[in-house]
Design an enzyme around this catalytic site. Structure first.
Site, mmCIF file in Angstrom:
data_model
loop_
_atom_site.group_PDB
_atom_site.id
_atom_site.type_symbol
_atom_site.label_atom_id
_atom_site.label_comp_id
_atom_site.label_asym_id
_atom_site.label_seq_id
_atom_site.Cartn_x
_atom_site.Cartn_y
_atom_site.Cartn_z
ATOM 1 N N LYS A 46 73.448 58.328 61.095
ATOM 2 C CA LYS A 46 73.920 59.694 61.302
ATOM 3 C C LYS A 46 75.429 59.668 61.537
ATOM 4 O O LYS A 46 75.936 58.774 62.223
ATOM 5 C CB LYS A 46 73.216 60.325 62.530
ATOM 6 C CG LYS A 46 73.803 61.667 62.984
ATOM 7 C CD LYS A 46 73.558 62.790 61.991
ATOM 8 C CE LYS A 46 74.275 64.085 62.385
ATOM 9 N NZ LYS A 46 74.228 65.106 61.328
ATOM 10 N N CYS A 129 81.507 67.643 56.280
ATOM 11 C CA CYS A 129 80.507 68.372 57.071
ATOM 12 C C CYS A 129 80.735 69.884 56.935
ATOM 13 O O CYS A 129 81.837 70.373 57.183
ATOM 14 C CB CYS A 129 80.569 67.978 58.548
ATOM 15 S SG CYS A 129 79.380 68.965 59.498
ATOM 16 N N GLY A 249 68.517 66.383 45.904
ATOM 17 C CA GLY A 249 67.265 66.705 45.217
ATOM 18 C C GLY A 249 66.515 65.540 44.614
ATOM 19 O O GLY A 249 65.750 65.724 43.669
HETATM 20 O O1 RRO Z 1 75.476 67.607 61.342
HETATM 21 C C1 RRO Z 1 75.612 68.440 60.420
HETATM 22 O O2 RRO Z 1 75.598 69.672 60.608
HETATM 23 C C2 RRO Z 1 75.809 68.017 59.036
HETATM 24 C C3 RRO Z 1 76.741 67.080 58.644
HETATM 25 BR BR1 RRO Z 1 77.790 66.146 59.845
HETATM 26 C C4 RRO Z 1 76.929 66.803 57.272
HETATM 27 O O3 RRO Z 1 77.766 66.004 56.846
HETATM 28 N N1 RRO Z 1 76.180 67.483 56.392
HETATM 29 C C5 RRO Z 1 75.263 68.386 56.771
HETATM 30 O O4 RRO Z 1 74.592 68.978 55.918
HETATM 31 N N2 RRO Z 1 75.080 68.640 58.106
#
Ligand code: RRO
Length: 310
Positions: A46, A129, A249
């Protein structure tokens, strides 16, 4: 496992081209162990920040067969937690990829330096993000993005990759692809979830996720055609010189084959893990091996970017 499926990211050898997309099933040690025990070729953590984060208020994740929508807001246990577990996870003998994000340029450098001293195999710099309220997406500032990557690359002994969002114009992709080749970025992960997705529960007459006006990153089957085009164009404009991890996907062996033809060396799974659990890795590997045998493919590499013109 079948040697047929082996692939490489830089000098790292992956027994299969299947990874998780950062964010899905990779926040705690327990989740990471489960991913490492599954039929994965490598595992991405993550995205981590300097300090632990709770992320956005719930509900912040919604998924169904065709798509997912998230506004997680970067919940993670902080870089020091991931550094404290990485040595133990080496026992699974699979490449371990740290994903990092900062709110300022200096934070990226601080994180990269810490990862550099650890036993992680690679760094994925997350410049895309979509869910940080009031903050833009770094990767849409091409100059700044290249500068961040160049500075990290200069100091790092690890592989350095970048996670990018989708771009709307071919010219942007051309420019970025050429610069990424110049600064010798080791891999490019395409694509992060599509910014600004939304779903409405018409019966409740409400959003399906709460943060950020009910709008978040869109992933899953519905973004595959868009993600394939990004992979293809980055491969095309880099003249095959970038190592690409395709994300968006992937649900079956055929999807992986499409990504390879478009120019990917590996693929990440996100929404399909949410829908089907970790058993999906084994299923897709079997399907891909079957396709390779039917098409008499001797190794994955010979098919990368080999899409035919009509
Ligand atoms: O944690 C998120 O909201 C998130 C991240 Br860091 C990302 O790179 N891509 C995403 O879809 N959610």
């Amino acid at each position: 496992m079948d040697k047929l499926l082996q692939t490489k990211i830089g000098n790292l050898i992956l027994k299969t081209p299947l990874l998780n997309a950062s964010g899905v099933w990779c926040t705690t040690k327990k989740e990471l162990e489960e991913l490492l025990k599954a039929d994965t070729g490598a595992v991405v953590f993550k995205t981590m920040t300097i300090n632990p984060r709770q992320g956005n208020p719930k509900p912040r994740l919604y998924f169904e067969k065709n798509f997912s929508l998230n506004s997680m807001g970067l919940p993670n246990l902080g870089v020091d937690y991931y550094l404290s577990i990485v040595d133990d996870l080496k026992k699974f003998k699979k490449p371990l990829i740290a994903s990092i994000a900062g709110f300022k340029e200096e934070e990226f450098y601080f994180l990269a330096e810490k990862i550099n001293k650890s036993s992680f195999d690679a760094i994925e710099v997350n410049l895309s993000c979509p869910n940080l309220e009031g903050k833009g997406i770094f990767a849409y500032d091409l100059k700044k993005s290249v500068s961040i990557l160049k500075n990290i690359k200069k100091k790092s002994s690890k592989l350095v990759g970048v996670k990018l969002p989708p771009y709307n114009q071919r010219g942007e992709i051309k420019e970025l692809a050429e610069r990424l080749v110049e600064i010798k970025v080791d891999f490019v992960t395409l694509i992060n979830s599509l910014p600004l997705g939304m779903e409405i529960d018409w019966q409740k007459e409400s959003f399906v996720i709460k943060p950020n006006l009910g709008i978040g990153g869109l992933g899953g089957k519905v973004i595959k055609p868009l993600a394939l085009a990004q992979v293809y164009l980055f491969n095309y404009f880099s003249q095959g010189k970038l190592t690409i991890i395709g994300v968006g996907g992937v649900n079956k062996g055929e999807d992986v084959y499409q990504y390879i033809l478009a120019g990917a060396s590996a693929v990440g799974l996100g929404t399909s893990i949410l829908n089907q659990g970790l058993k999906i890795f084994k299923k897709i590997n079997q399907q891909l091996a079957k396709i390779f045998k039917e098409k008499k493919v001797n190794n994955l590499k010979e098919k990368i970017g080999q899409i035919k013109q009509l």
